[in-house]
Scaffold this active site. Structure first.
Site, PDB file in Angstrom:
ATOM      1  N   CYS A 160       0.808  -1.140   0.084  1.00 39.20           N
ATOM      2  CA  CYS A 160       0.173  -0.028   0.060  1.00 39.20           C
ATOM      3  C   CYS A 160       0.945   1.338  -0.223  1.00 39.20           C
ATOM      4  O   CYS A 160       1.466   1.599  -1.032  1.00 39.20           O
ATOM      5  CB  CYS A 160      -1.044  -0.064   1.108  1.00 39.20           C
ATOM      6  SG  CYS A 160      -2.273   1.178   1.340  1.00 39.20           S
ATOM      7  N   HIS A 181       0.049   1.476  -3.829  1.00 38.82           N
ATOM      8  CA  HIS A 181      -1.020   1.920  -4.130  1.00 38.82           C
ATOM      9  C   HIS A 181      -1.192   3.085  -5.395  1.00 38.82           C
ATOM     10  O   HIS A 181      -0.102   3.871  -5.495  1.00 38.82           O
ATOM     11  CB  HIS A 181      -1.751   2.630  -2.816  1.00 38.82           C
ATOM     12  CG  HIS A 181      -3.292   2.742  -3.105  1.00 38.82           C
ATOM     13  ND1 HIS A 181      -3.764   4.039  -3.698  1.00 38.82           N
ATOM     14  CD2 HIS A 181      -4.562   2.232  -2.661  1.00 38.82           C
ATOM     15  CE1 HIS A 181      -5.035   3.811  -3.802  1.00 38.82           C
ATOM     16  NE2 HIS A 181      -5.366   2.838  -3.198  1.00 38.82           N
TER      17      HIS A 181
END
Length: 448
Positions: A160, A181
């Site tokens: 992420c 991400h």
């Protein structure tokens, strides 16, 4: 409507936090099914020789967490790695063990990172979330541990926001292919990494991934790197993972009924000792991301519970207090010990019966449909599904192969690997398909 960039930096009624799966090409993981058909292959990107550690007990893993860490990314990794037999230490970079992760999820760490500085680990893996990833980056002890891990040729990983915010800032991704991400790919590239859009990316000893919706794939890939493909297959089968990662999810609905609420859906999520932590966290996390009001209630005599893979969670209230209110939905995570505790809770069973009698939504996943709903008559006249090994306890088995099944005001699902779909199914029933797909793309469960 596209999700605003502010989501990444923390648009939440609970705590500012990042919310952030295309596993592509060579090495494949073929998880065995608990049903009669094998689950199709799962693969992840490789940029260099796969690290195939020989099977050995007690591989030591560090999962650091901080205030603002993404709870799905932390808890799923811990859960899956412990299923593989790894000795996982959940360590807080703060001065206390209790961490308030994204969306008000409260996790109790096993240790402080400051006490782990002299420990050798086979893997260090960082969850994302903002400001969690920034708080991890700012830990000098953790930075030193990860830099030494890289210098020693040992596995290190992040998901992420953490690949760009932490690993990239520390310079341990320079010259390597990595992912993160979608909203911060530019920051990753600026760190000297070659930014790629794989759901999970391995280059040398660095493993990176994209967001909450890719975390199970990421965690299984880490198991393969630590223990080999055989162990990864063994672990992934019971997770009931889906085969079409990145595709839109499907829920099966019979007797369609409109689920209603006033202002914001008020949802009760009970937890107990032995609750499946992945399932509980995915439900809580996604529903709060959708702006539902979620009350996490302990059926034990204290707020802290020890979940099935020994993750320590703290509830918002005790069930007796929560029972004073009414809810638009009551939804139960699974886990054998947790489901057994739910079934024995007179307070919870009475709440569920009242919910059904009032024609208000209720749901359960994994062991709970079979061990809680079935014996208490909550599935009478309803179609339901459950964890594959528990489905023989259901009186009506005609629809058990569905990953998520809605029958009027009842929603049920199968296991950890269906939990995101289950939670999105709830979002869909309250807010509509468009909102659910919007969140699925933001989490990178569905391709952005």
């Amino acid at each position: 409507m596209a999700l605003p960039r502010s989501f990444l930096l923390g648009s939440s009624p609970f705590i500012s936090c990042s919310r952030l799966h295309h596993i592509t090409t060579p090495t494949t993981i073929l998880p065995p099914s608990l049903t009669t058909k094998p689950i199709p292959s799962l693969s992840f990107s490789l940029s260099s020789t796969t690290v195939m550690a020989s099977a050995s007990p007690a591989k030591k893993v560090l999962v650091p967490i901080a205030n603002g860490s993404e709870p799905m990314e932390a808890v799923i990794a811990v859960d899956v790695l412990r299923r593989a037999g790894a000795d996982v230490t959940v360590a807080s970079v703060d001065k206390q063990l209790r961490v308030e992760a994204c969306y008000g999820v409260k996790i109790i760490a096993d240790a402080l990172v400051s006490d782990c500085g002299q420990t050798s680990f086979d893997l260090i893996t960082l969850p994302g979330g903002m400001p969690g990833a920034a708080n991890l980056k700012n830990s000098e002890v953790l930075e030193s541990l990860v830099k030494k891990q890289a210098a020693d040729g040992k596995l290190y990983a992040a998901i992420c926001a953490a690949p760009a915010v932490a690993l990239g800032s520390w310079g341990v991704l320079k010259g390597l292919k990595a992912t993160c991400h979608p909203l911060i790919m530019d920051q990753l590239a600026a760190s000297g990494a070659t930014a790629v859009e794989s759901r999970v990316q391995l280059d040398g000893k660095a493993v990176t991934s994209r967001g909450p919706g890719t975390t199970i794939e990421f965690a299984v890939a880490l198991v393969e790197q630590l223990y080999g493909k055989g162990k990864a297959d063994e672990v992934s089968g019971p997770l009931v993972m889906r085969s079409n990662h990145g595709d839109e999810y499907i829920i099966t609905e019979q007797n369609p009924t409109k689920w209603t609420f006033t202002d914001s859906p008020k949802i009760l999520v009970p937890i107990a000792n032995g609750t499946e932590e992945m399932e509980a966290i995915m439900i809580i996390d996604i529903l709060r991301l959708a702006k539902a009001t979620v009350v996490v209630a302990s059926v034990e005599d204290k707020l802290d519970i020890i979940a099935s893979r020994k993750v320590k969670l703290e509830a918002d209230v005790l069930l007796d207090e929560a029972a004073k209110l009414s809810y638009d939905l009551i939804v139960l995570p699974g886990g054998l010990g947790g489901a057994q505790a739910f079934a024995k809770s007179e307070t919870l069973v009475n709440l569920l019966k009242k919910q059904r009698e009032s024609n208000k939504p209720y749901g359960a996943i994994c062991a709970s449909p079979a061990l809680v709903f079935e014996p208490h008559g909550l599935l009478k006249g309803k179609k339901a599904t459950a964890f594959p090994a528990m489905c023989d306890k259901l009186s009506d088995k005609s629809e058990i192969e569905n990953r998520v099944l809605v029958d009027g005001n009842l929603i049920t699902s199968r296991g950890p690997g269906t939990s995101v779909e289950f939670a999105l199914g709830i979002v869909e029933k309250f807010f509509g398909r468009e909102k659910a797909i919007e969140l699925a793309k933001f989490m990178v469960f569905v391709r952005p």
